[in-house]
Design a protein around this motif. Structure first.
Motif, mmCIF file in Angstrom:
data_model
loop_
_atom_site.group_PDB
_atom_site.id
_atom_site.type_symbol
_atom_site.label_atom_id
_atom_site.label_comp_id
_atom_site.label_asym_id
_atom_site.label_seq_id
_atom_site.Cartn_x
_atom_site.Cartn_y
_atom_site.Cartn_z
ATOM 1 N N THR A 150 4.442 -8.333 3.515
ATOM 2 C CA THR A 150 3.151 -8.146 2.458
ATOM 3 C C THR A 150 3.586 -6.916 2.079
ATOM 4 O O THR A 150 3.030 -5.576 2.937
ATOM 5 C CB THR A 150 2.121 -8.306 2.706
ATOM 6 N N ASN A 154 1.448 -12.351 -6.224
ATOM 7 C CA ASN A 154 -0.114 -12.616 -5.858
ATOM 8 C C ASN A 154 -0.368 -13.281 -7.734
ATOM 9 O O ASN A 154 -1.158 -12.079 -8.386
ATOM 10 C CB ASN A 154 -0.398 -11.178 -5.374
ATOM 11 N N GLU A 183 -6.795 -9.167 -0.499
ATOM 12 C CA GLU A 183 -6.841 -9.751 -1.683
ATOM 13 C C GLU A 183 -5.740 -9.224 -2.821
ATOM 14 O O GLU A 183 -4.926 -9.750 -3.822
ATOM 15 C CB GLU A 183 -8.043 -10.520 -1.979
#
Lengths: 128, 369
Positions: free
Chosen positions: A26, A82, A99
């Motif tokens: 990520t 995302n 997030e």
């Protein structure tokens, strides 16, 4: 002083990289980077399936002030972007390591070439 | 690189946690810890305090001062009433804009405020008038701007007599025992004041204003987004030596009396070009640009028509926090300048749909009495 999690890897261009258990990584921008850029208003993310080279411009984050390029930290293929950031780019400011992640990559490189938290903290200290 | 100058409020900016950046030869606060978005919205909702001490303040004195200044600007200075202020432009022989400025008739002198980046050039220009008037840079004075819908109520606690001022008027007042020159004007589209104060008293005045519950410090970042929403030009971006006042849609600033059929027609640099453009029109104009999508369209982006032909460029662009959308200004061919015209802006090489929009993006809320 900005937050630099010890379990992540870093680039000289202020991206962070986290190894996931499924083999993907990520990618996001560091707390330092989000603070420098300021209030985010727009994000342009790479398409899933796109093949990227390390150092390639692959995304754009824009604050009220300016647009900034995001550089791919490793060679690899984009596994996910995302999508929630499209409507709430301010998530990058609020939660840069959570997030506010930008995209996931299936890397064809290993992470060893990237900086650890200690090296990144030194880099940050040098640019302050 | 030459050393950056500091305003009298430099230490206060650091104390308030400002992020300082080089701007027009000064170290200036681009934002405080609240950030540009919150600072912008606070100014629109309550009141913001800006340090604009980097701007040039000049005093022109003498019986011939107004007549002399009229030789540099296409504006009526002679008939400017006592304590009235007017927007003006220094033009060159081609009709291009050298800078924009504010002129106030202060009674025994004209008070002129020019842009920081153009200060040296403008002073040299004004000094060409020295055979007709005294030209003095007020480098010993700071300039603070208090802007926002609650600016007047905050100011009233410190200097109640300023509430009688209306937009574009001025008063010399004593604030905290200090001789200040205050105009009711600004660069945000909101009601507010600009306060010229002696440098050594600037910090105590700034602290007194910041102590008011409505007032927060605001940096240059929000100053830029506020003025863009208000449709106001930034020199060096929306206006420069390559643009004339007519092209820049600043016809309103060209006083009737200085136009071709006026009582004091011409007599300023570039008058022939500007008069011809007023009579015959121009081939390009400054307009508002509303991006249709979420991507900001920034300074330098090329504007193309539906046949992909370049027809203009963006000169200011970013995000408008008050309307939560990207906004921009730029120049387009006159044929494409009508509000609602659909165009494309090239953002990182990709066309993004935009429309020509009415300026300002946010309604101006000046206090006119």
């Amino acid at each position: 002083m900005s937050h630099i999690p010890s379990n992540l890897k870093y680039t000289t261009t202020h991206e962070w990289v986290r190894q996931e258990s499924d083999g993907t990584v990520t990618v996001g921008i560091t707390d330092h980077a989000q603070a420098q850029l300021g209030d985010m208003v727009f994000v342009e993310l790479p398409e899933v399936g796109r093949k990227l080279k390390a150092g390639e411009e692959c995304a754009v984050v824009e604050s009220v002030k300016a647009a900034s390029d995001i550089y791919c930290p490793l060679d690899g293929t984009v596994a996910e972007a995302n999508a929630t950031l499209v409507d709430t780019p301010e998530t990058i400011n609020q939660d840069p390591y959570g997030e506010g992640w930008l995209f996931r990559l299936t890397p064809s490189d290993n992470l060893d070439q990237l900086m650890d938290a200690v090296a990144y903290a030194e880099l940050e200290a040098a640019v302050e | 690189m030459s050393e950056l100058a500091r305003t009298p409020l430099y230490d206060l900016h650091l104390e308030l946690g400002a992020k300082m950046v080089p701007f027009a030869g000064y170290e200036m606060p681009v934002q405080y810890p609240a950030g540009i978005m919150k600072e912008h919205l606070h100014t629109r909702a309550q009141a913001g305090l800006f340090d604009v001490s980097h701007m040039g303040q000049v005093r022109l004195a003498g019986a011939q001062a107004a007549t002399a200044l009229e030789t540099l600007v296409p504006v009526d200075v002679l008939d400017l009433g006592l304590n009235h202020q007017r927007y003006a432009l220094f033009t060159n022989d081609q009709g291009g804009i050298l800078d924009d400025l504010m002129i106030t008739q202060a009674g025994d002198h004209l008070f002129v405020v020019v842009n920081a980046a153009c200060k040296e050039q403008d002073l040299a220009l004004l000094r060409t008038l020295e055979d007709r008037c005294e030209v003095k840079e007020l480098s010993d004075r700071a300039l603070l701007a208090l802007q926002g819908p609650q600016a007047a109520q905050a100011m009233a606690r410190i200097a109640p007599e300023l509430n009688r001022l209306v937009f574009m008027t001025a008063a010399r007042v004593e604030i905290q025992g200090t001789d200040c020159f205050v105009t009711r004007s600004g660069y945000t589209g909101e009601d507010g004041f600009e306060i010229s104060v002696p440098a050594e008293q600037a910090e105590s005045l700034a602290r007194a204003l910041l102590a008011q519950p409505e007032v927060q410090p605001i940096g240059l970042g929000a100053r830029d987004s506020l003025r863009l929403e208000a449709g106001l030009c930034l020199y060096g971006h929306d206006i420069d030596t390559q643009t004339t006042p007519v092209e820049a849609s600043l016809l309103w600033a060209l006083s009737k009396v200085r136009r071709a059929d006026g009582a004091r027609a011409g007599g300023f640099p570039g008058a022939a070009v500007i008069h011809r453009q007023i009579a015959e029109g121009v081939t390009r104009k400054r307009v508002g640009i509303q991006p249709e999508g979420k991507a900001p369209v920034r300074d330098g982006a090329t504007l193309v028509d539906n046949d992909s032909q370049p027809i203009g460029a963006v000169t200011s662009g970013g995000f408008g926090p008050s309307i939560a959308r990207p906004i921009a200004m730029g120049y387009v061919t006159t044929a494409q300048a009508r509000v609602g015209t659909e165009l494309q802006a090239l953002v990182r090489g990709k066309p993004q749909p935009v429309k020509v929009a009415k300026l300002p993006f946010v309604q101006q809320r000046y206090y006119r009495g």
